[in-house]
Motif scaffolding. Structure first.
Motif, PDB file in Angstrom:
ATOM      1  N   ASP A   1      -8.417  -1.750   1.227  1.00 18.93           N
ATOM      2  CA  ASP A   1      -9.382  -2.760   1.694  1.00 18.93           C
ATOM      3  C   ASP A   1      -8.884  -3.496   2.943  1.00 18.93           C
ATOM      4  O   ASP A   1      -9.650  -4.233   3.556  1.00 18.93           O
TER       5      ASP A   1
ATOM      6  N   ASP B   1       0.846  -1.205   0.000  1.00 22.52           N
ATOM      7  CA  ASP B   1       0.000   0.000   0.000  1.00 22.52           C
ATOM      8  C   ASP B   1       0.874   1.245   0.000  1.00 22.52           C
ATOM      9  O   ASP B   1       1.992   1.222   0.512  1.00 22.52           O
TER      10      ASP B   1
ATOM     11  N   ASP C   1      -3.319   0.839  -3.487  1.00 20.12           N
ATOM     12  CA  ASP C   1      -3.139  -0.518  -2.957  1.00 20.12           C
ATOM     13  C   ASP C   1      -2.559  -1.380  -4.077  1.00 20.12           C
ATOM     14  O   ASP C   1      -3.256  -1.727  -5.025  1.00 20.12           O
TER      15      ASP C   1
ATOM     16  N   ASP D   1      -0.091 -11.199  -1.176  1.00 14.65           N
ATOM     17  CA  ASP D   1      -1.431 -10.660  -1.423  1.00 14.65           C
ATOM     18  C   ASP D   1      -2.188 -11.529  -2.433  1.00 14.65           C
ATOM     19  O   ASP D   1      -1.668 -11.821  -3.500  1.00 14.65           O
TER      20      ASP D   1
ATOM     21  N   ASP E   1      -4.340  -8.106   5.823  1.00 17.96           N
ATOM     22  CA  ASP E   1      -3.833  -7.410   4.634  1.00 17.96           C
ATOM     23  C   ASP E   1      -3.142  -6.125   5.112  1.00 17.96           C
ATOM     24  O   ASP E   1      -3.293  -5.708   6.253  1.00 17.96           O
TER      25      ASP E   1
HETATM   26 CA    CA Z   1      -5.241  -4.777  -0.191  1.00 15.55          CA
END
Ligand code: CA
Length: 419
Positions: free
Chosen positions: A191, A22, A35, A291, A230
């Protein structure tokens, strides 16, 4: 009307990921989150390159329209930077990033948005989501094919339809202008916040009077509290009136991977692009996970595919619920049968139409279910018994077995009061 802002940005790698992909920026007039996604290294480079390029658009503009045009152009230029990087460094191909940001001009905010990062606004005690996620799952919600609740837990909720990256030359970017009012709190997040922390918790901090810097840190802290699967990045912008006295001196603040330099590393003749961040080292040693965010170009076939998956999920849920009901029913039935079988070895003596009677089973019942039947009636009238024995029979006398019941009957017969 000129307005002032007090803003803050924070970013955290979270508790699971191996790198922070991020980026966040809280500048003078421009604020955003990005992101990144893709590959072992790539997501962090994508969001850093875009953050550093787009931050160059942080300036004073004559109108919100002009600011919107320049912002969009700058985002497209950043997209070109990503495409060039991928061409020169094929190992980065497939990297991409979301972008959700706002630029302030007078009392207007122009929003630029692509991907599934979000912008929220708190005003008059109400929090509103300003952007709409560019995910397939959100598309299914908007077309009424799944519910918002189903979207929250959908296994493919992070698959994006649109991002910045090497896929498209001029990706579609949502550009929209809104009024801003003193007292507004605007918030941009990846998110890792909105997909993890419940709305009610976010709303409470959005609507609180806590200063923007503390509110930002508390929002990131909530994501960590909820396990932070995350990376999490938050930018909070408070709008204050032009005459409000504050000690806040605006400055440009980068957080996340955008806060680091993207450097070319010459290694064995290969020129590798990487983020210069000494803090990444312990995470590489810890070997945390990558991710799972995917990018899939917008297509009806894919939309149909995930709709089919949703239906399968719903069907399985029904099957599971049905199975649970059947199991519970079976367990109750087994219990009832068990009680019945056990009761059939038991006897008791009680009143039946004024006569002493041997019953087979137990006196207790379960709702409408009875566990006893008349086994043997006698000509011995209750009225012929002494008062105490009459009382015992009216309450019923439990026997250990049939022989015992017959013994009790014999005893009672002996006690008949001769008239
Ligand atoms: Ca993310």
């Amino acid at each position: 009307m000129a307005i002032k802002t007090i803003s803050y940005a924070a970013s955290d790698i979270g508790r699971v990921r191996s790198s922070n992909q991020d980026s966040g920026y809280a500048g003078y007039n421009l604020f955003f989150v990005a992101d990144g996604m893709g590959g072992h290294a790539g997501g962090d480079i994508a969001s850093a390159l875009v953050a550093q390029r787009v931050a160059q658009a942080d300036a004073i503009y004559d109108s919100a329209e002009k600011a919107g045009e320049i912002l969009k152009d700058t985002i497209w230029q950043a997209n070109h930077v990503l495409r060039d990087a991928c061409q020169e460094h094929p190992e980065l191909s497939g990297m991409g990033t979301t972008f959700s940001g706002m630029i302030l001009v007078g009392d207007k905010a122009t929003i630029a948005h692509i991907g599934d990062s979000r912008i929220y606004r708190a005003r008059n005690g109400e929090v509103k989501q300003i952007t709409s996620d560019h995910t397939f799952v959100q598309r299914l919600v908007e077309t009424g094919r799944i519910t918002a609740e189903e979207a929250l837990v959908h296994p493919r909720r992070s698959v994006l339809m649109r991002v910045l990256g090497d896929m498209e030359e001029f990706p579609e970017i949502d550009i929209e202008t809104y009024d801003v009012l003193p007292g507004d709190r605007w918030m941009m997040c990846s998110d890792g916040l909105c997909g993890v922390v419940p709305d009610s918790v976010m709303d409470r901090l959005m609507l609180s009077k806590i200063d923007s810097d503390e509110a930002t840190e508390l929002l990131v802290g909530e994501a960590l509290e909820f396990g932070a699967p995350d990376n999490v990045t938050v930018v909070v912008v408070d709008i204050v009136g032009p005459r409000t006295q504050t000690e806040f001196i605006p400055s440009a603040r980068f957080v996340g991977s955008g806060a680091n330099d993207v450097v070319i590393d010459d290694r064995k003749g290969r020129r590798i692009l990487k983020i210069l961040n000494p803090l990444n080292l312990p995470d590489i040693i810890l070997r945390r996970t990558e991710d799972p965010t995917d990018y899939v170009p917008e297509s009806d076939e894919y939309l149909e595919k995930i709709l089919r998956e949703t239906r399968t999920t719903i069907r399985w849920r029904y099957v599971r619920q049905l199975a649970t009901v059947i199991l519970i029913t079976a367990a109750i039935a087994a219990g009832v049968i068990g009680i019945y079988n056990w009761s059939q070895d038991r006897y008791y003596v009680a009143d039946h139409g004024g006569y002493v009677t041997i019953y087979k089973g137990i006196k207790e019942s379960l709702g409408p279910l009875k566990f006893s039947v008349v086994y043997k009636t006698t000509g011995l009238s209750i009225a012929e018994l002494p008062e105490y024995q009459r009382y015992l029979v009216s309450r019923s006398i439990t026997a250990t077995d049939l022989k015992d019941a017959q013994r009790i009957l014999g005893e009672l017969t002996k006690m008949v009061v001769k008239k």
